[in-house]
Design an enzyme around this catalytic site. Structure first.
Site, PDB file in Angstrom:
ATOM      1  N   ASP A 164     -55.297  32.401  14.261  1.00 30.13           N
ATOM      2  CA  ASP A 164     -56.522  33.178  14.111  1.00 30.13           C
ATOM      3  C   ASP A 164     -56.845  33.189  12.629  1.00 30.13           C
ATOM      4  OD1 ASP A 164     -58.492  35.078  13.839  1.00 30.13           O
ATOM      5  OD2 ASP A 164     -57.333  36.740  14.666  1.00 30.13           O
TER       6      ASP A 164
ATOM      7  N   ASN B  69     -63.356  24.572   9.524  1.00 36.87           N
ATOM      8  CA  ASN B  69     -64.397  24.353  10.523  1.00 36.87           C
ATOM      9  C   ASN B  69     -64.469  25.455  11.575  1.00 36.87           C
ATOM     10  OD1 ASN B  69     -66.175  22.454  12.297  1.00 36.87           O
ATOM     11  ND2 ASN B  69     -64.394  22.915  13.592  1.00 36.87           N
TER      12      ASN B  69
ATOM     13  N   TYR C 227     -73.941  35.284  11.380  1.00 35.33           N
ATOM     14  CA  TYR C 227     -73.505  33.887  11.374  1.00 35.33           C
ATOM     15  C   TYR C 227     -74.109  33.159  10.174  1.00 35.33           C
ATOM     16  CZ  TYR C 227     -73.071  29.016  12.917  1.00 35.33           C
ATOM     17  OH  TYR C 227     -72.792  27.672  12.987  1.00 35.33           O
TER      18      TYR C 227
END
Length: 259
Positions: free
Chosen positions: A70, A97, A164
């Site tokens: 994680d 990524n 985001y």
């Protein structure tokens, strides 16, 4: 893609979120060019499936291994990176990524909890990953390559997805700073500004009829991007063939941004 300029035999590449989508596309290219590949992901089954695929694809010519990690958890990142070093001995290129999407809530309704859920992975996770790789490359000497997966949402605006977009803009800024700060250590750094690409994260949106009708006419190639569109680019960046090429925002969107 073996031999000559793009032969990565003996090279060790780390790809976070490498068990699917763009990350897996990059891992395929790296493995086919002879690199040993470390894959990080939170889904153990997908991790193993990716390892099996790449091992079969290369005919056991390279070493591929996965770690459940994680990236938003500092202890997880440090432990996983130590595991990669123990297994492979070094990391020559690191592709930050891994990422998640937002809930699609209106900005005025977005909670701080939701904001932090996204930035924890997409920004904090990239920071922790790149920091671990940078520390190793500086301490070891000999240079290296750092790559972050950003997004065209930093350019076009992202309604209902500001966490985001903000994370990806932050990642791009981190990469620019690294290109300057680490240049004297022989470390190159780039961000990939990614457009609409067929991945598990984006698939639901891309196949919405209204979305496709509105956006596809603006795609000059009349198709969505594919994970394998990133395979050769990953090889080029990992191998350091660009030499003087660093600090770039490389747009990979089928010319969507300029059409």
């Amino acid at each position: 893609m073996t031999g000559g300029l793009f032969d990565l035999t003996g090279h060790v590449a780390l790809v976070t979120g490498g068990n699917s989508g763009i990350g897996l596309g990059m891992a395929r290219g790296l493995a086919l060019s002879g690199a040993d590949v470390a894959i990080w992901g939170t889904n153990a089954e997908r991790n193993e499936a990716a390892v099996d695929e790449l091992t079969e694809l290369t005919g056991h010519a390279t070493r591929v291994r996965s770690w459940r990690c994680d990236v938003g958890d500092e202890d997880d990142v440090e432990a996983a990176f130590a595991g990669v070093l123990e297994h492979f001995g070094r990391v020559d290129s690191c592709f930050a990524n891994a990422g998640i999407g937002g809930s699609g809530s209106r900005f005025v309704d977005t909670t701080l909890e939701e904001w932090r859920r996204v930035t924890r992975v997409d920004l904090d996770g990239a920071f922790l990953t790149l920091r671990a790789a940078a520390r190793h490359m500086v301490d070891r000497g000999g240079g290296g390559v750092l790559v972050g997966t950003s997004s065209v949402s930093t350019v076009h605006g992202a309604p209902r997805n500001q966490a985001y977009a903000a994370s990806k803009a932050g990642l791009t800024a981190i990469i620019k700073g690294l290109a300057i700060e680490l240049a004297r250590h022989g470390v190159n750094a780039h961000s990939l500004v990614v457009g609409w690409t067929e991945t598990p994260l984006a698939s639901r949106t891309l196949h919405d009829e209204r979305f496709e009708a509105a956006v596809m006419p603006r795609m000059p190639q009349r198709r969505w991007g594919a994970p394998d569109d990133f395979a050769r680019l990953a090889v080029y960046l990992a191998g350091g063939a660009g030499g003087f090429h660093t600090g770039d925002e490389i747009v990979v969107d089928g010319a969507y941004s300029i059409f």
